[in-house]
Write an enzyme that holds these catalytic residues in place. Structure first.
Site, PDB file in Angstrom:
ATOM      1  N   ASP A  89       0.829  -1.206   0.000  1.00 26.02           N
ATOM      2  CA  ASP A  89       0.000   0.000   0.000  1.00 26.02           C
ATOM      3  C   ASP A  89       0.861   1.253   0.000  1.00 26.02           C
ATOM      4  OD1 ASP A  89       0.894  -0.627   2.588  1.00 26.02           O
ATOM      5  OD2 ASP A  89      -0.712   0.509   3.522  1.00 26.02           O
ATOM      6  N   ARG A 134       4.739   3.700   5.948  1.00 25.48           N
ATOM      7  CA  ARG A 134       4.076   3.428   7.217  1.00 25.48           C
ATOM      8  C   ARG A 134       3.709   1.961   7.407  1.00 25.48           C
ATOM      9  NH1 ARG A 134      -1.019   6.562   7.130  1.00 25.48           N
ATOM     10  NH2 ARG A 134      -1.787   4.709   6.066  1.00 25.48           N
ATOM     11  N   GLU A 135       3.195   1.305   6.357  1.00 27.93           N
ATOM     12  CA  GLU A 135       2.704  -0.064   6.516  1.00 27.93           C
ATOM     13  C   GLU A 135       3.496  -1.086   5.712  1.00 27.93           C
ATOM     14  OE1 GLU A 135      -1.718  -0.278   6.569  1.00 27.93           O
ATOM     15  OE2 GLU A 135      -1.583   1.890   6.323  1.00 27.93           O
ATOM     16  N   ASP A 177      -6.029  -2.586  -2.523  1.00 27.11           N
ATOM     17  CA  ASP A 177      -5.231  -1.658  -3.300  1.00 27.11           C
ATOM     18  C   ASP A 177      -4.805  -2.272  -4.630  1.00 27.11           C
ATOM     19  OD1 ASP A 177      -5.185  -1.062  -0.473  1.00 27.11           O
ATOM     20  OD2 ASP A 177      -3.705   0.475  -0.886  1.00 27.11           O
ATOM     21  N   TRP A 212     -11.755  -5.940  -0.898  1.00 25.66           N
ATOM     22  CA  TRP A 212     -10.426  -6.404  -0.494  1.00 25.66           C
ATOM     23  C   TRP A 212     -10.328  -7.916  -0.726  1.00 25.66           C
ATOM     24  CZ3 TRP A 212     -12.029  -1.709   0.685  1.00 25.66           C
ATOM     25  CH2 TRP A 212     -11.097  -0.703   0.891  1.00 25.66           C
ATOM     26  N   GLU A 271      -2.309   9.078  -0.345  1.00 24.30           N
ATOM     27  CA  GLU A 271      -3.410   8.288   0.224  1.00 24.30           C
ATOM     28  C   GLU A 271      -4.652   9.159   0.387  1.00 24.30           C
ATOM     29  OE1 GLU A 271      -4.276   5.488   4.147  1.00 24.30           O
ATOM     30  OE2 GLU A 271      -2.634   6.924   4.172  1.00 24.30           O
ATOM     31  N   HIS A 276       0.644   6.279  -2.016  1.00 27.26           N
ATOM     32  CA  HIS A 276      -0.380   5.230  -2.046  1.00 27.26           C
ATOM     33  C   HIS A 276      -0.908   5.174  -3.479  1.00 27.26           C
ATOM     34  CE1 HIS A 276      -1.038   4.042   2.117  1.00 27.26           C
ATOM     35  NE2 HIS A 276      -2.140   3.411   1.766  1.00 27.26           N
TER      36      HIS A 276
END
Length: 888
Positions: free
Chosen positions: A455, A459-460, A467, A529, A769, A786
């Site tokens: 993504d 951060r992640e 996505d 998702w 994002e 993102h």
């Protein structure tokens, strides 16, 4: 009579400097000019130690291996030519590949650093890398292959020379079920006499930090490596050097290594004394060979500016947000410590690096502070270079501190690192902002293609399913993502829960399938998702013609759709329970009673003056309770109807009939619950109308009304979009396809937020994002890389350029060229490297005349559709059409 030869021979496997396969690779090639669909193909295959073989093939995409299964290490040369009627083409160039070391033939042991059990008790982000070492003696060697893998991230060296060019090996997988090995040619590094082989091993994806909250990955407690060096000597004898109890381990100079947190290297440290390794202290899945290309160092970017701050720190701007690391070639005198922090944004007041927009907090928990922090301590040795290859960062800017030791920009570079995907498409037009948007979206995907589709690279850094299913149609127009996607889908299958739910992200280092986190368990199984398990394989099949990608994911698709159908039937949203204690008949197919992320990241509401209206925080998780049945039911229809199509391709007629009927029932339920007779949805959002049109949920008699309401909502918003993750990619296409092309372009070219060009005007070099990722005051919010909203560039390819695959076509057998000119765009050109060859499209307007030139590859046909709806069929070759259509 000989004709041109086939070209671009490939196998459906990855590899580093040479392709490496399992025992039965599939073969593909592109046809020469003059090839027709009925053309036959002859193959000539040379395998080490076997007689030359010949074979025939009807097709030329993913041809099943036409010989006996390969054995470990066998080398293959093959070529192909076409034969039709009395014409035979020239032979293609030879294509070489090797079989890897197959799992059943591995004899090496798993070895674990001696002090790793103690290191395992330290928090992730504080653990060192380990050095595993052995020596061996050999004679003159004519061929040396190193086969290696690890539980952790590793680098292998033979006599100090690094093996291969792959980075962050063995890559990110669901380590409980899938593990890939790498093969490297190290012939030039081996010398007669005594040799040294070393492995540097760190936590990586296996045991390091995972996700926004930086929890430890749960794949295992101990690191381990396994490798075999196969040597062929000049006298014909063979030798195998393998990992076993004779290896030693020692602390290295990398005192801390984590993919997320960063790396610390102290060049002043001596190598510690070796201690015997632990042998077979871990369990691991079978070793396999990846279908994807490796992660590599792709390019270097120099410093654009280097600024000294009042506190003595330096801010380096590399001009582009990307994934990778910094290479520092001047470390200063002995003992100099260089501290490097990385980020996407600078504080608009101080000019200092700021990463607070990437901090995250779960209600009731402390803030998880974002960190990407490297350090290097110089030994003063000549030629010393700091390159932290046991971490990876997402950044445009770096903050460097080294006391009073000067820093020169020439000693500093950003090394861009991601999966080495082969470019397949290009786009350019007369509007420079659209060209820039295309480049920004491309960079955003590049930054998120680090072994798996993530993504964000900051951060992640996890493979969110939603996505990728949103962006994949655009990704296929940029790069060959077939093997990259198949590799990721294997992890999606590996992580599937027993009840059929698909994890929100894969590989799932949090291992939600073990049901150890109640909150994550509650939030697993979302529409849009989990549907990636159906929609991604279908997109790959349509683009590349790979039927196997459907077959190998079929069981997972069915389990997911059946879970969603069951949930729709058995669970209801409280709002519908309040409406009627007993479910209405159509509610059996309304998927509203489980968690959905919904239309994630829709634009925030705004006041009449355009200022943001900040939501109230009285109940920060109220969105979890919101009725998202419209989204859920729309995706239930989309996946069920797609599953019916997949069943037909696979010859599962009973399943095809069943899922077709179910899809019809779901469609009727969606219409009954969410669409009235005037063409308005009950939720009355832009996204709901986009779905109604894009998924075929709106009946034909209401499509114009639905499109008109969508247009009215956009006009009422000042020609601003109001869509989030799940529908933005379809917004402009459905507008253009329903007679609102001018409005589509006005939305595309909107310069005030929320819009794509507002991002660009505020300095974006990757897609944000949040639509207001950098607000009007220059303050950053959320991730600035993102790629989801970057799916808009699909519209540039399919409508501005006008190139799209025809309905019910597979592997670009048939395509359409239907440019949608606009007053702001005078010309467009682009190419696409299809499975059948290069497609090229170029158009330009001259007054009221439109000129369109199309190159159609062999075995494809095309239809040019001009703005006045005139159609012209085309066969292979180049054609130019000129017509007065009044486009201006």
């Amino acid at each position: 009579m000989a004709t041109a030869a086939p070209y671009d021979l490939t196998i459906d496997c990855g590899g580093d400097r040479f392709p490496v396969s399992g025992s039965c690779p599939r073969l593909s090639w592109k046809p020469p000019t003059g090839t027709t669909a009925s053309t036959g193909h002859e193959l000539e295959i040379h395998i080490d130690g076997r007689p030359t073989q010949t074979a025939t093939a009807g097709g030329r995409l993913y041809v099943d291996w036409p010989s006996e299964p390969l054995h470990s290490g066998e080398r293959v040369r093959w070529r192909v030519r076409t034969r039709a009627d009395m014409q035979v083409s020239e032979w293609s160039a030879w294509h070489d590949f090797e079989a890897g070391l197959l799992d059943e033939d591995w004899t090496a042991h798993w070895i674990t650093p001696a002090d790793d059990p103690q290191a395992a008790h330290r928090p992730p982000g504080t653990r060192p890398a380990h050095v595993l070492c052995a020596t061996f003696t050999t004679t003159e060697t004519v061929r040396a292959r190193l086969y290696s893998t690890a539980l952790g991230v590793y680098e292998a060296f033979v006599n100090g020379e690094r093996a291969g060019t792959a980075e962050l090996a063995p890559g990110s997988t669901s380590y409980d079920r899938t593990l890939y090995a790498q093969a490297a040619d190290v012939t030039d590094a081996v010398r007669p006499g005594t040799n040294t082989i070393e492995v540097v091993l760190s936590d990586g994806w296996y045991r390091g930090r995972v996700g926004a909250f930086r929890k430890p990955a749960g794949w295992g407690e101990l690191l381990a490596a396994r490798l075999e060096l196969h040597l062929e000597h000049a006298d014909g004898t063979r030798q195998v050097v393998r990992s076993d109890e004779r290896w030693t381990s020692a602390p290295g100079r990398i005192t801390r290594a984590d993919l997320m947190d960063g790396q610390v290297t102290d060049f002043t440290l001596p190598y510690g004394p070796g201690r015997p390794v632990l042998v077979d202290a871990v369990t691991a899945p079978r070793i396999d060979w990846s279908p994807a290309p490796p992660v590599r160092r792709i390019e270097d970017r120099p410093v654009v500016s280097l600024t000294r701050l009042p506190d003595g720190a330096w801010i380096a701007d590399f001009g582009q947000n990307a994934s990778g690391w910094i290479v520092l070639t001047d470390l200063g005198p002995a003992g100099t410590r260089t501290v490097i922090d990385h980020g996407e944004h600078l504080d608009p007041v101080t000019g200092d690096l700021t990463t607070s927009h990437l901090d995250i907090q779960r209600p009731g928990d402390p803030v998880t502070v974002f960190v990407q922090h490297d350090e290097a301590v110089s030994s003063g040795a000549a030629g010393e270079v700091f390159e932290p290859r046991h971490t990876v960062h997402g950044f445009r800017y770096a903050r460097l501190k080294r006391g009073e030791v000067p820093l020169d920009s020439s000693s500093l570079a950003m090394r861009v690192v991601h999966t080495d995907l082969r470019p397949t498409g290009s786009f350019a037009c007369s509007h420079q902002d659209l060209n820039r948007l295309h480049e920004v979206a491309r960079w955003s995907f590049r930054g998120n293609a680090v072994d798996v589709p993530t993504d964000c690279p900051t951060r992640e850094r996890i493979g969110w399913t939603g996505d990728y299913q949103v962006f994949l149609p655009s990704a296929t127009r940029l790069y060959d993502v077939s093997g990259f996607s198949r590799k990721w889908l294997r992890s999606v299958r590996d992580d599937q829960l027993d009840d059929g739910r698909i994890a929100n992200f894969s590989p799932d280092g949090r291992r939600i399938k073990l049901r150890g986190d109640q909150r994550l368990d509650l939030m697993t199984g979302s529409a849009g998702w989990g549907d990636a398990i159906v929609l991604v394989p279908w997109e790959l099949y349509e683009t590349y013609g790979d039927r196997r990608v459907l077959d190998e994911n079929w069981d997972a698709m069915v389990r997911w759709v059946e879970w969603a159908l069951t949930t729709a039937r058995t669970a209801r949203h409280p709002s519908r329970v309040a409406r009627s204690a007993e479910p209405l008949p159509h509610e059996e197919f309304i998927w509203d009673g489980s968690f959905h992320w919904g239309e994630w990241c829709e634009p925030k509401p705004r006041a009449a003056d355009g200022s943001l209206i900040e939501p109230e925080d009285d109940e920060p998780e109220a969105w979890m309770k919101t009725d998202k049945g419209e989204v859920g039911t729309a995706f239930l229809y989309r996946s069920t109807s797609t599953l019916a199509r997949i069943a037909r391709v696979l010859g599962r007629e009973t399943d095809a009939v069943r899922y077709t009927r179910l899809a019809e029932r779901i469609m009727e339920a969606w219409r009954t619950e969410f669409l009235d007779g005037s063409g308005r949805t009950t939720v009355d959002t832009q996204a709901s109308y986009v779905r109604a049109l894009a998924y075929g949920l709106a009946p034909d008699k209401l499509r114009d009304a639905v499109a008109a309401r969508l247009a009215a909502l956009i006009e009422a918003a000042g020609t601003h979009l109001g869509t989030g993750f799940l529908s933005t990619a379809h917004l402009l296409p459905v507008l253009a396809d329903t007679g609102h092309a001018d409005l589509a372009y006005r939305v595309l070219l909107q310069r005030t937020s929320p819009s794509w060009l507002a991002m660009l005007d505020r300095g974006a070099t990757t897609v944000w994002e949040d639509w207001d990722g950098v607000d009007e005051s220059g303050v950053a919010h959320d991730s600035l890389n993102h790629y989801s909203k970057g799916a808009v560039i699909g519209f540039l390819h399919t409508h501005t350029l006008g190139l799209r695959q025809a309905g019910n076509s597979v592997a670009w057998e048939r395509f359409v060229v239907a440019p949608v000119p606009h007053a702001s765009v005078d010309w467009a050109r682009g190419t696409f490297e299809s499975p059948r060859g290069t497609i090229s499209v170029e158009w330009r307007t001259e007054g009221d005349e439109l000129h369109v030139t199309v190159d159609v590859p062999p075995t494809s046909t095309a239809t040019v559709i001009l703005p006045d709806s005139a159609e012209t069929p085309l066969g292979p070759g180049q054609t130019t059409i000129r017509k007065r259509v009044g486009v201006r």
